[in-house]
Design a protein around this motif. Sequence first.
Motif, PDB file in Angstrom:
ATOM      1  N   ALA A   6     -35.931 -26.409   5.948  1.00 55.97           N
ATOM      2  CA  ALA A   6     -36.311 -27.439   6.908  1.00 55.97           C
ATOM      3  C   ALA A   6     -37.215 -26.866   7.979  1.00 55.97           C
ATOM      4  CB  ALA A   6     -35.059 -28.060   7.539  1.00 55.97           C
ATOM      5  N   LEU A   7     -36.893 -25.679   8.479  1.00 61.07           N
ATOM      6  CA  LEU A   7     -37.722 -25.057   9.497  1.00 61.07           C
ATOM      7  C   LEU A   7     -39.088 -24.713   8.927  1.00 61.07           C
ATOM      8  CD1 LEU A   7     -37.986 -24.101  12.382  1.00 61.07           C
ATOM      9  CD2 LEU A   7     -37.102 -21.897  11.657  1.00 61.07           C
ATOM     10  N   ALA A   8     -39.139 -24.305   7.668  1.00 60.80           N
ATOM     11  CA  ALA A   8     -40.415 -23.981   7.030  1.00 60.80           C
ATOM     12  C   ALA A   8     -41.323 -25.208   7.027  1.00 60.80           C
ATOM     13  CB  ALA A   8     -40.192 -23.474   5.609  1.00 60.80           C
ATOM     14  N   THR A  69     -34.815 -13.895  14.378  1.00 62.67           N
ATOM     15  CA  THR A  69     -36.142 -13.310  14.506  1.00 62.67           C
ATOM     16  C   THR A  69     -37.144 -14.315  13.958  1.00 62.67           C
ATOM     17  OG1 THR A  69     -35.308 -11.059  14.254  1.00 62.67           O
ATOM     18  CG2 THR A  69     -37.649 -11.406  13.801  1.00 62.67           C
ATOM     19  N   VAL A  70     -38.078 -14.747  14.809  1.00 59.41           N
ATOM     20  CA  VAL A  70     -39.090 -15.726  14.430  1.00 59.41           C
ATOM     21  C   VAL A  70     -40.426 -14.999  14.271  1.00 59.41           C
ATOM     22  CG1 VAL A  70     -40.297 -17.835  15.114  1.00 59.41           C
ATOM     23  CG2 VAL A  70     -37.868 -17.548  15.673  1.00 59.41           C
ATOM     24  N   LYS A  71     -41.047 -15.166  13.120  1.00 63.01           N
ATOM     25  CA  LYS A  71     -42.328 -14.518  12.847  1.00 63.01           C
ATOM     26  C   LYS A  71     -43.445 -15.130  13.679  1.00 63.01           C
ATOM     27  CE  LYS A  71     -43.302 -13.595   8.589  1.00 63.01           C
ATOM     28  NZ  LYS A  71     -43.486 -13.637   7.130  1.00 63.01           N
ATOM     29  N   THR A  72     -44.372 -14.269  14.135  1.00 65.05           N
ATOM     30  CA  THR A  72     -45.543 -14.736  14.872  1.00 65.05           C
ATOM     31  C   THR A  72     -46.838 -14.405  14.124  1.00 65.05           C
ATOM     32  OG1 THR A  72     -45.562 -12.712  16.201  1.00 65.05           O
ATOM     33  CG2 THR A  72     -44.400 -14.627  17.119  1.00 65.05           C
ATOM     34  N   THR A  73     -46.758 -13.545  13.114  1.00 65.61           N
ATOM     35  CA  THR A  73     -47.892 -13.278  12.232  1.00 65.61           C
ATOM     36  C   THR A  73     -47.404 -13.382  10.795  1.00 65.61           C
ATOM     37  OG1 THR A  73     -47.524 -10.878  12.242  1.00 65.61           O
ATOM     38  CG2 THR A  73     -49.049 -11.745  13.879  1.00 65.61           C
ATOM     39  N   SER A  74     -48.326 -13.578   9.895  1.00 64.79           N
ATOM     40  CA  SER A  74     -47.992 -13.780   8.470  1.00 64.79           C
ATOM     41  C   SER A  74     -47.007 -14.931   8.287  1.00 64.79           C
ATOM     42  CB  SER A  74     -47.438 -12.495   7.846  1.00 64.79           C
ATOM     43  OG  SER A  74     -48.365 -11.442   7.939  1.00 64.79           O
ATOM     44  N   VAL A  75     -47.087 -15.912   9.173  1.00 61.33           N
ATOM     45  CA  VAL A  75     -46.200 -17.077   9.099  1.00 61.33           C
ATOM     46  C   VAL A  75     -46.529 -17.854   7.828  1.00 61.33           C
ATOM     47  CG1 VAL A  75     -45.502 -19.228  10.234  1.00 61.33           C
ATOM     48  CG2 VAL A  75     -46.000 -17.174  11.604  1.00 61.33           C
ATOM     49  N   GLY A  76     -45.496 -18.151   7.050  1.00 63.52           N
ATOM     50  CA  GLY A  76     -45.665 -18.855   5.795  1.00 63.52           C
ATOM     51  C   GLY A  76     -45.785 -17.927   4.595  1.00 63.52           C
ATOM     52  N   THR A  77     -45.934 -16.632   4.862  1.00 66.00           N
ATOM     53  CA  THR A  77     -46.001 -15.631   3.808  1.00 66.00           C
ATOM     54  C   THR A  77     -44.727 -14.799   3.864  1.00 66.00           C
ATOM     55  OG1 THR A  77     -48.400 -15.495   4.014  1.00 66.00           O
ATOM     56  CG2 THR A  77     -47.299 -13.647   2.923  1.00 66.00           C
ATOM     57  N   PRO A  92     -21.424  -4.348  12.017  1.00 64.08           N
ATOM     58  CA  PRO A  92     -22.729  -4.977  12.237  1.00 64.08           C
ATOM     59  C   PRO A  92     -23.009  -6.059  11.192  1.00 64.08           C
ATOM     60  CG  PRO A  92     -22.916  -2.570  12.178  1.00 64.08           C
ATOM     61  CD  PRO A  92     -21.536  -2.915  11.739  1.00 64.08           C
ATOM     62  N   ILE A  93     -23.772  -7.060  11.612  1.00 62.00           N
ATOM     63  CA  ILE A  93     -24.202  -8.142  10.735  1.00 62.00           C
ATOM     64  C   ILE A  93     -25.722  -8.080  10.678  1.00 62.00           C
ATOM     65  CG2 ILE A  93     -24.192 -10.628  10.331  1.00 62.00           C
ATOM     66  CD1 ILE A  93     -21.810 -10.735  12.343  1.00 62.00           C
ATOM     67  N   ASP A  94     -26.266  -8.144   9.472  1.00 67.50           N
ATOM     68  CA  ASP A  94     -27.699  -8.006   9.295  1.00 67.50           C
ATOM     69  C   ASP A  94     -28.192  -9.012   8.265  1.00 67.50           C
ATOM     70  OD1 ASP A  94     -30.247  -6.419   9.555  1.00 67.50           O
ATOM     71  OD2 ASP A  94     -29.859  -6.103   7.422  1.00 67.50           O
ATOM     72  N   ASP A  95     -29.307  -9.643   8.561  1.00 66.94           N
ATOM     73  CA  ASP A  95     -29.966 -10.523   7.597  1.00 66.94           C
ATOM     74  C   ASP A  95     -31.413 -10.058   7.483  1.00 66.94           C
ATOM     75  OD1 ASP A  95     -30.767 -12.606   5.926  1.00 66.94           O
ATOM     76  OD2 ASP A  95     -31.171 -13.948   7.614  1.00 66.94           O
ATOM     77  N   THR A  96     -31.677  -9.183   6.533  1.00 67.68           N
ATOM     78  CA  THR A  96     -33.025  -8.676   6.309  1.00 67.68           C
ATOM     79  C   THR A  96     -33.411  -8.930   4.859  1.00 67.68           C
ATOM     80  OG1 THR A  96     -32.721  -6.955   7.976  1.00 67.68           O
ATOM     81  CG2 THR A  96     -34.521  -6.644   6.413  1.00 67.68           C
ATOM     82  N   ASP A  97     -34.551  -9.610   4.690  1.00 70.78           N
ATOM     83  CA  ASP A  97     -35.041  -9.946   3.358  1.00 70.78           C
ATOM     84  C   ASP A  97     -36.498 -10.356   3.503  1.00 70.78           C
ATOM     85  OD1 ASP A  97     -35.085 -10.524   0.622  1.00 70.78           O
ATOM     86  OD2 ASP A  97     -33.212 -11.650   0.690  1.00 70.78           O
ATOM     87  N   SER A  98     -37.088 -10.858   2.448  1.00 74.55           N
ATOM     88  CA  SER A  98     -38.447 -11.384   2.510  1.00 74.55           C
ATOM     89  C   SER A  98     -38.374 -12.852   2.913  1.00 74.55           C
ATOM     90  CB  SER A  98     -39.137 -11.244   1.149  1.00 74.55           C
ATOM     91  OG  SER A  98     -39.394  -9.899   0.886  1.00 74.55           O
ATOM     92  N   TYR A  99     -38.830 -13.126   4.129  1.00 74.11           N
ATOM     93  CA  TYR A  99     -38.794 -14.488   4.655  1.00 74.11           C
ATOM     94  C   TYR A  99     -40.186 -14.918   5.092  1.00 74.11           C
ATOM     95  CZ  TYR A  99     -33.714 -14.067   4.795  1.00 74.11           C
ATOM     96  OH  TYR A  99     -32.405 -13.910   4.451  1.00 74.11           O
ATOM     97  N   ALA A 100     -40.449 -16.209   4.985  1.00 74.26           N
ATOM     98  CA  ALA A 100     -41.754 -16.750   5.343  1.00 74.26           C
ATOM     99  C   ALA A 100     -41.844 -17.138   6.819  1.00 74.26           C
ATOM    100  CB  ALA A 100     -42.074 -17.969   4.477  1.00 74.26           C
ATOM    101  N   TYR A 101     -40.708 -17.483   7.453  1.00 79.86           N
ATOM    102  CA  TYR A 101     -40.753 -18.014   8.811  1.00 79.86           C
ATOM    103  C   TYR A 101     -39.832 -17.307   9.796  1.00 79.86           C
ATOM    104  CZ  TYR A 101     -43.372 -21.588   6.460  1.00 79.86           C
ATOM    105  OH  TYR A 101     -44.333 -22.222   5.710  1.00 79.86           O
TER     106      TYR A 101
END
Length: 134
Positions: A6-8, A69-77, A92-101
């Motif tokens: 939805a955010l995308a 964490t909100v991307k400010t460059t490469s948004v949509g990629t 610790p809790i971590d959410d790291t992956d390949s995200y577009a937004y």
Amino acid sequence: MMRKAALALITSAAAVGAAGVALAGPASAATSPAAVCGSGYSVIDHKALTGSTVYLLWNGSSGRNCVVTVKTTSVGTKTRTGAYLYVQGSSPIDDTDSYAYYAGPVSAPAVGKCVQWGGGTNNQFWYSGWTHCT
């Protein structure tokens, strides 16, 4: 995952809006870190980085912190993007992956505890020391 989709769509609409197409008010509100974390959260800190901004939010009613964490460059990629939260006395809790937004939300109860928080993108990652002790 549904919130990220939805955010995308909303973020894509915001990009079109920046090009000159008028947008409705609710669409821009849904792109906020508080909208990603959910009802009752407010931004209490942030860190601007190359390629993203990491936000720390607090919900006083539930006693929980949330990081997005909100991307400010490469948004949509899709690029490596992460959000991190470590509440004193917990794992610790971590959410790291390949995200577009954006990455996250990661949230945990934190009443009476200090937190470490952070995140970023391929461009730059950052992590705080112990802070925001409640």
